[in-house]
Design a protein around this motif. Structure first.
Motif, PDB file in Angstrom:
ATOM      1  N   MET A 219       0.827  -1.216   0.000  1.00 23.41           N
ATOM      2  CA  MET A 219       0.000   0.000   0.000  1.00 23.41           C
ATOM      3  C   MET A 219       0.855   1.258   0.000  1.00 23.41           C
ATOM      4  O   MET A 219       0.492   2.267  -0.616  1.00 23.41           O
ATOM      5  CB  MET A 219      -0.935  -0.007   1.208  1.00 23.41           C
ATOM      6  N   ALA A 220       1.999   1.202   0.664  1.00 24.55           N
ATOM      7  CA  ALA A 220       2.858   2.379   0.745  1.00 24.55           C
ATOM      8  C   ALA A 220       3.380   2.771  -0.633  1.00 24.55           C
ATOM      9  O   ALA A 220       3.468   3.960  -0.962  1.00 24.55           O
ATOM     10  CB  ALA A 220       4.021   2.109   1.696  1.00 24.55           C
ATOM     11  N   VAL A 221       3.735   1.781  -1.451  1.00 27.76           N
ATOM     12  CA  VAL A 221       4.206   2.079  -2.803  1.00 27.76           C
ATOM     13  C   VAL A 221       3.085   2.693  -3.635  1.00 27.76           C
ATOM     14  O   VAL A 221       3.306   3.644  -4.389  1.00 27.76           O
ATOM     15  CB  VAL A 221       4.740   0.798  -3.486  1.00 27.76           C
ATOM     16  N   ALA A 222       1.877   2.174  -3.488  1.00 23.27           N
ATOM     17  CA  ALA A 222       0.748   2.614  -4.313  1.00 23.27           C
ATOM     18  C   ALA A 222       0.193   3.976  -3.906  1.00 23.27           C
ATOM     19  O   ALA A 222      -0.509   4.606  -4.697  1.00 23.27           O
ATOM     20  CB  ALA A 222      -0.367   1.572  -4.246  1.00 23.27           C
ATOM     21  N   GLN A 223       0.498   4.467  -2.706  1.00 25.13           N
ATOM     22  CA  GLN A 223      -0.207   5.650  -2.184  1.00 25.13           C
ATOM     23  C   GLN A 223       0.119   6.933  -2.939  1.00 25.13           C
ATOM     24  O   GLN A 223      -0.622   7.916  -2.840  1.00 25.13           O
ATOM     25  CB  GLN A 223       0.092   5.822  -0.694  1.00 25.13           C
ATOM     26  N   GLY A 224       1.187   6.956  -3.732  1.00 22.49           N
ATOM     27  CA  GLY A 224       1.518   8.161  -4.486  1.00 22.49           C
ATOM     28  C   GLY A 224       0.870   8.238  -5.843  1.00 22.49           C
ATOM     29  O   GLY A 224       1.080   9.205  -6.582  1.00 22.49           O
ATOM     30  N   SER A 225       0.036   7.260  -6.189  1.00 17.92           N
ATOM     31  CA  SER A 225      -0.577   7.219  -7.518  1.00 17.92           C
ATOM     32  C   SER A 225      -2.079   7.424  -7.455  1.00 17.92           C
ATOM     33  O   SER A 225      -2.747   6.979  -6.514  1.00 17.92           O
ATOM     34  CB  SER A 225      -0.279   5.869  -8.181  1.00 17.92           C
ATOM     35  N   ALA A 226      -2.612   8.050  -8.495  1.00 18.83           N
ATOM     36  CA  ALA A 226      -4.068   8.198  -8.610  1.00 18.83           C
ATOM     37  C   ALA A 226      -4.722   6.893  -9.045  1.00 18.83           C
ATOM     38  O   ALA A 226      -5.943   6.717  -8.887  1.00 18.83           O
ATOM     39  CB  ALA A 226      -4.399   9.297  -9.610  1.00 18.83           C
ATOM     40  N   GLU A 227      -3.924   5.991  -9.603  1.00 18.63           N
ATOM     41  CA  GLU A 227      -4.452   4.697 -10.043  1.00 18.63           C
ATOM     42  C   GLU A 227      -4.547   3.755  -8.846  1.00 18.63           C
ATOM     43  O   GLU A 227      -3.551   3.520  -8.163  1.00 18.63           O
ATOM     44  CB  GLU A 227      -3.544   4.073 -11.110  1.00 18.63           C
ATOM     45  N   PRO A 228      -5.724   3.188  -8.570  1.00 16.66           N
ATOM     46  CA  PRO A 228      -5.848   2.267  -7.433  1.00 16.66           C
ATOM     47  C   PRO A 228      -5.111   0.962  -7.678  1.00 16.66           C
ATOM     48  O   PRO A 228      -5.061   0.459  -8.809  1.00 16.66           O
ATOM     49  CB  PRO A 228      -7.363   2.038  -7.327  1.00 16.66           C
ATOM     50  N   LEU A 229      -4.515   0.424  -6.617  1.00 14.03           N
ATOM     51  CA  LEU A 229      -3.800  -0.840  -6.715  1.00 14.03           C
ATOM     52  C   LEU A 229      -4.767  -1.992  -6.953  1.00 14.03           C
ATOM     53  O   LEU A 229      -5.968  -1.888  -6.702  1.00 14.03           O
ATOM     54  CB  LEU A 229      -2.965  -1.082  -5.468  1.00 14.03           C
ATOM     55  N   ARG A 230      -4.212  -3.092  -7.404  1.00 14.27           N
ATOM     56  CA  ARG A 230      -4.956  -4.339  -7.546  1.00 14.27           C
ATOM     57  C   ARG A 230      -4.063  -5.493  -7.089  1.00 14.27           C
ATOM     58  O   ARG A 230      -2.870  -5.530  -7.402  1.00 14.27           O
ATOM     59  CB  ARG A 230      -5.386  -4.582  -8.991  1.00 14.27           C
ATOM     60  N   PHE A 231      -4.654  -6.423  -6.346  1.00 16.33           N
ATOM     61  CA  PHE A 231      -3.952  -7.644  -5.969  1.00 16.33           C
ATOM     62  C   PHE A 231      -4.662  -8.793  -6.658  1.00 16.33           C
ATOM     63  O   PHE A 231      -5.811  -9.112  -6.353  1.00 16.33           O
ATOM     64  CB  PHE A 231      -3.937  -7.837  -4.458  1.00 16.33           C
ATOM     65  N   ILE A 232      -3.984  -9.403  -7.614  1.00 15.26           N
ATOM     66  CA  ILE A 232      -4.581 -10.406  -8.504  1.00 15.26           C
ATOM     67  C   ILE A 232      -4.168 -11.802  -8.049  1.00 15.26           C
ATOM     68  O   ILE A 232      -2.991 -12.062  -7.803  1.00 15.26           O
ATOM     69  CB  ILE A 232      -4.131 -10.159  -9.958  1.00 15.26           C
ATOM     70  N   GLU A 233      -5.151 -12.678  -7.963  1.00 18.15           N
ATOM     71  CA  GLU A 233      -4.901 -14.067  -7.581  1.00 18.15           C
ATOM     72  C   GLU A 233      -5.506 -14.980  -8.642  1.00 18.15           C
ATOM     73  O   GLU A 233      -6.702 -14.947  -8.909  1.00 18.15           O
ATOM     74  CB  GLU A 233      -5.522 -14.366  -6.215  1.00 18.15           C
ATOM     75  N   LEU A 234      -4.675 -15.786  -9.277  1.00 18.96           N
ATOM     76  CA  LEU A 234      -5.106 -16.755 -10.271  1.00 18.96           C
ATOM     77  C   LEU A 234      -4.920 -18.165  -9.726  1.00 18.96           C
ATOM     78  O   LEU A 234      -3.976 -18.433  -8.985  1.00 18.96           O
ATOM     79  CB  LEU A 234      -4.293 -16.602 -11.561  1.00 18.96           C
ATOM     80  N   ARG A 235      -5.821 -19.068 -10.092  1.00 21.27           N
ATOM     81  CA  ARG A 235      -5.732 -20.459  -9.632  1.00 21.27           C
ATOM     82  C   ARG A 235      -5.890 -21.410 -10.810  1.00 21.27           C
ATOM     83  O   ARG A 235      -6.757 -21.224 -11.663  1.00 21.27           O
ATOM     84  CB  ARG A 235      -6.834 -20.750  -8.592  1.00 21.27           C
ATOM     85  N   TYR A 236      -5.049 -22.419 -10.841  1.00 19.40           N
ATOM     86  CA  TYR A 236      -5.191 -23.516 -11.792  1.00 19.40           C
ATOM     87  C   TYR A 236      -5.097 -24.800 -10.997  1.00 19.40           C
ATOM     88  O   TYR A 236      -4.070 -25.067 -10.366  1.00 19.40           O
ATOM     89  CB  TYR A 236      -4.101 -23.465 -12.867  1.00 19.40           C
ATOM     90  N   ASP A 237      -6.147 -25.593 -10.997  1.00 23.78           N
ATOM     91  CA  ASP A 237      -6.192 -26.809 -10.200  1.00 23.78           C
ATOM     92  C   ASP A 237      -6.145 -28.015 -11.127  1.00 23.78           C
ATOM     93  O   ASP A 237      -7.160 -28.652 -11.415  1.00 23.78           O
ATOM     94  CB  ASP A 237      -7.457 -26.841  -9.337  1.00 23.78           C
ATOM     95  N   GLY A 238      -4.947 -28.346 -11.583  1.00 21.09           N
ATOM     96  CA  GLY A 238      -4.779 -29.494 -12.465  1.00 21.09           C
ATOM     97  C   GLY A 238      -4.342 -30.747 -11.733  1.00 21.09           C
ATOM     98  O   GLY A 238      -4.445 -31.851 -12.257  1.00 21.09           O
ATOM     99  N   GLY A 239      -3.850 -30.576 -10.514  1.00 20.65           N
ATOM    100  CA  GLY A 239      -3.389 -31.714  -9.732  1.00 20.65           C
ATOM    101  C   GLY A 239      -4.488 -32.277  -8.852  1.00 20.65           C
ATOM    102  O   GLY A 239      -5.652 -31.856  -8.902  1.00 20.65           O
ATOM    103  N   ALA A 240      -4.128 -33.225  -8.013  1.00 16.56           N
ATOM    104  CA  ALA A 240      -5.090 -33.836  -7.102  1.00 16.56           C
ATOM    105  C   ALA A 240      -5.512 -32.829  -6.036  1.00 16.56           C
ATOM    106  O   ALA A 240      -4.736 -31.961  -5.637  1.00 16.56           O
ATOM    107  CB  ALA A 240      -4.472 -35.065  -6.451  1.00 16.56           C
ATOM    108  N   LYS A 241      -6.761 -32.951  -5.604  1.00 17.38           N
ATOM    109  CA  LYS A 241      -7.259 -32.076  -4.548  1.00 17.38           C
ATOM    110  C   LYS A 241      -6.449 -32.325  -3.283  1.00 17.38           C
ATOM    111  O   LYS A 241      -6.237 -33.450  -2.861  1.00 17.38           O
ATOM    112  CB  LYS A 241      -8.742 -32.353  -4.290  1.00 17.38           C
ATOM    113  N   GLY A 242      -5.963 -31.239  -2.701  1.00 14.31           N
ATOM    114  CA  GLY A 242      -5.152 -31.356  -1.495  1.00 14.31           C
ATOM    115  C   GLY A 242      -3.665 -31.345  -1.755  1.00 14.31           C
ATOM    116  O   GLY A 242      -2.873 -31.182  -0.817  1.00 14.31           O
ATOM    117  N   ASP A 243      -3.252 -31.540  -3.015  1.00 15.44           N
ATOM    118  CA  ASP A 243      -1.827 -31.446  -3.325  1.00 15.44           C
ATOM    119  C   ASP A 243      -1.348 -30.007  -3.135  1.00 15.44           C
ATOM    120  O   ASP A 243      -2.032 -29.054  -3.567  1.00 15.44           O
ATOM    121  CB  ASP A 243      -1.555 -31.859  -4.777  1.00 15.44           C
ATOM    122  N   ALA A 244      -0.213 -29.844  -2.504  1.00  8.78           N
ATOM    123  CA  ALA A 244       0.332 -28.499  -2.278  1.00  8.78           C
ATOM    124  C   ALA A 244       0.612 -27.829  -3.625  1.00  8.78           C
ATOM    125  O   ALA A 244       1.208 -28.437  -4.513  1.00  8.78           O
ATOM    126  CB  ALA A 244       1.609 -28.576  -1.457  1.00  8.78           C
TER     127      ALA A 244
END
Length: 497
Positions: A219-244
């Motif tokens: 947040m400290a890095v983003a506070q000098g910009s008029a553009e709001p930050l975004r935290f993007i999370e993508l998921r791909y679940d190709g393995g077995a459920k529960g696999d790390a």
């Protein structure tokens, strides 16, 4: 551009109708198969076609050939590296305005990995950025036919190369966009578009969500910009459920002025490429939808601008990261590690098998390794070996750098738990040492791609690296897991009575 794979002998290739017929000729080639084979042998014998990879000889409408243009391209020993050089040497021919349909013909059976190298090099060579142009220049190459003596033998390699090329192109396209056309918000929209593909999920968080997570450094890095930050999370679940899962973290500074520690004006426009790590994560997930490896993957992108307005972070400010560690900001131009440290802390929530971050982090890494190899830092020898091996196979190489404890001494602060910069010596290493503080015991690697994510000068533009390296690593991990699961389990024998 579309690709197709065909079985064509040199005689059959001579009858193939296209605008450009490019023939990959290996050294010591002596097969006089039809008009093309005879032409290649004569050219080599006369010394007009050197065996060095990348050397080319052009012919216009030669007798007995249906194509309007023919280019003989030397591919040396036929290795993937030599084939890549040969195809990149065809860039000008592939981009010619009159070329809509082209064929790339292997004069001899390709070695393992050569079709992959050829297809991806052709995609690189033919790529043209047009997103923000008012009028397209010229006409795109629409179809490239890959011709080999036996198509069935390389079909899997060809299909995989198509997926990787699509991922690399997606990364290049977003990294190339000007900062006003690739804001954090627009980067979030790009990630959401990937969620329309099979097996991909996406969550995009805004400033309030990030504040609740306690990501004070981000947040400290983003506070000098008029553009709001975004935290993007993508998921791909190709393995077995529960696999790390394996977690990929990409630095997403969509424009970096340096903040209050303002950068020099010359070449500051290239700081739109400072989200090359984020673009790589997007590219990887674009390809995962097609490759479908049996592995679970999480992609994290902290995206914001680094700007110098009245609210901006100041040299000497102390911020509190998500981990609770306090950071004295001695230089606001060392902002990438500030957004990454909170994303790395968040990555720990997934209890991952490994974390790999990629970032255009330091000019020091450019000085150390130039534009050939990305810098590789890791706390885990096995992970480092996997990544370095994957890079060699993918023709997207990296080189391991040290992480000795003594390098962290320069990050000591009188006013916080750690400073965000050390001195000038070993700047790439001290940056990595800073990040290491936020990964705990999880196997972790950091790829400094400041020298490899884009090119400057006449060739200015994004490269899409290290998408190919990461996809090879993920595929290798999936294959290793499958082999382990398939290994027969030894049965315990009962003692004889």
């Amino acid at each position: 551009m579309n690709f197709e794979l065909k079985t064509l002998s040199l005689s059959a290739a001579a009858r193939h109708k296209c605008d450009l017929l490019a023939v990959l000729v290996p050294e010591k080639f002596e097969e006089r198969d039809g008009a093309i084979g005879a032409l290649a042998v004569r050219a080599r014998s006369a010394g007009d076609l050197e065996d060095k990879p990348g050397k080319c000889l052009q012919a216009y409408a030669p007798e007995g050939v249906a194509a309007r243009q023919v280019v003989l391209a030397s591919c040396g020993d036929g290795s993937p590296q030599a084939v890549r050089k040969a195809v990149l040497g065809l860039a000008q021919a592939l981009k010619a305005p009159a070329v809509r349909r082209a064929a790339l013909v292997f004069a001899a059976a390709p070695q393992k990995g050569a079709v992959d190298a050829a297809l991806r090099a052709a995609a690189d060579a033919a790529y043209v950025y047009r997103a923000t142009r008012s009028k397209p220049e010229g006409r795109d190459l629409q179809m490239l036919t890959m011709a080999v003596p036996t198509a069935g033998a390389v079909q899997a390699e060809f299909s995989r190369a198509q997926a990787v090329a699509a991922g690399v192109e997606f990364a290049r396209e977003w990294a190339n966009r000007p900062a006003n056309h690739a804001t954090p918000t627009l980067l979030g929209e790009a990630a959401k578009s990937l969620a329309k593909l099979q097996g991909i999920r996406c969550t995009v968080r805004g400033p309030q969500d990030v504040a609740k997570l306690g990501m004070g450094a981000f947040m400290a890095v983003a506070q000098g910009s008029a553009e709001p930050l975004r935290f993007i999370e993508l998921r791909y679940d190709g393995g077995a459920k529960g696999d790390a899962p394996l977690v990929l973290v990409g630095k997403g500074i969509t424009f970096d002025t340096g903040g209050i520690s303002l950068k020099p004006a010359p070449e500051m426009d290239e700081m739109k490429f400072d989200m090359g790590g984020a673009a790589s994560v997007l590219g990887v997930f674009r390809a995962l939808a097609d490759l479908r490896p049996a592995v679970n993957v999480v992609g994290l992108i902290p995206a914001c601008e680094n700007m110098p307005d009245g609210r901006a972070l100041k040299p000497g400010d102390v911020v509190t990261s998500m981990s609770g560690q306090t950071i004295e900001v001695l230089n606001t131009d060392a902002e990438g590690r500030l957004v990454l440290c909170d994303a790395l802390t968040y990555a720990g929530r997934f209890k991952p098998a490994a974390i790999v971050d990629m970032a255009t982090l330091t000019g020091a890494c450019v000085i150390a390794l130039g534009g050939l190899r990305s810098g590789l830092f890791s706390t885990d020898d096995a992970l480092a070996a996997e990544l370095q091996g994957a890079g060699e196979v993918a023709l997207d190489p990296c080189w391991r750098m040290p992480l000795d404890e003594e390098y962290g001494e320069g990050l000591k602060s009188n006013f916080a738990d750690v400073a965000n910069v050390g001195g000038r010596p070993a700047g790439a290493v001290t940056a990595a040492k800073f990040l290491q503080r936020f990964v705990g015991d999880t196997p972790w690697a950091h790829l400094d791609i400041a020298g490899t994510a884009w090119k400057g000068g006449q060739a200015k533009g994004a490269t899409g690296r290290p998408v190919a390296l990461l996809l090879r690593w993920l595929s290798d991990r999936a294959a290793a897991s499958a082999s382990a699961d398939a290994a027969p389990k030894q049965r315990k024998r009962s003692p004889k009575g």
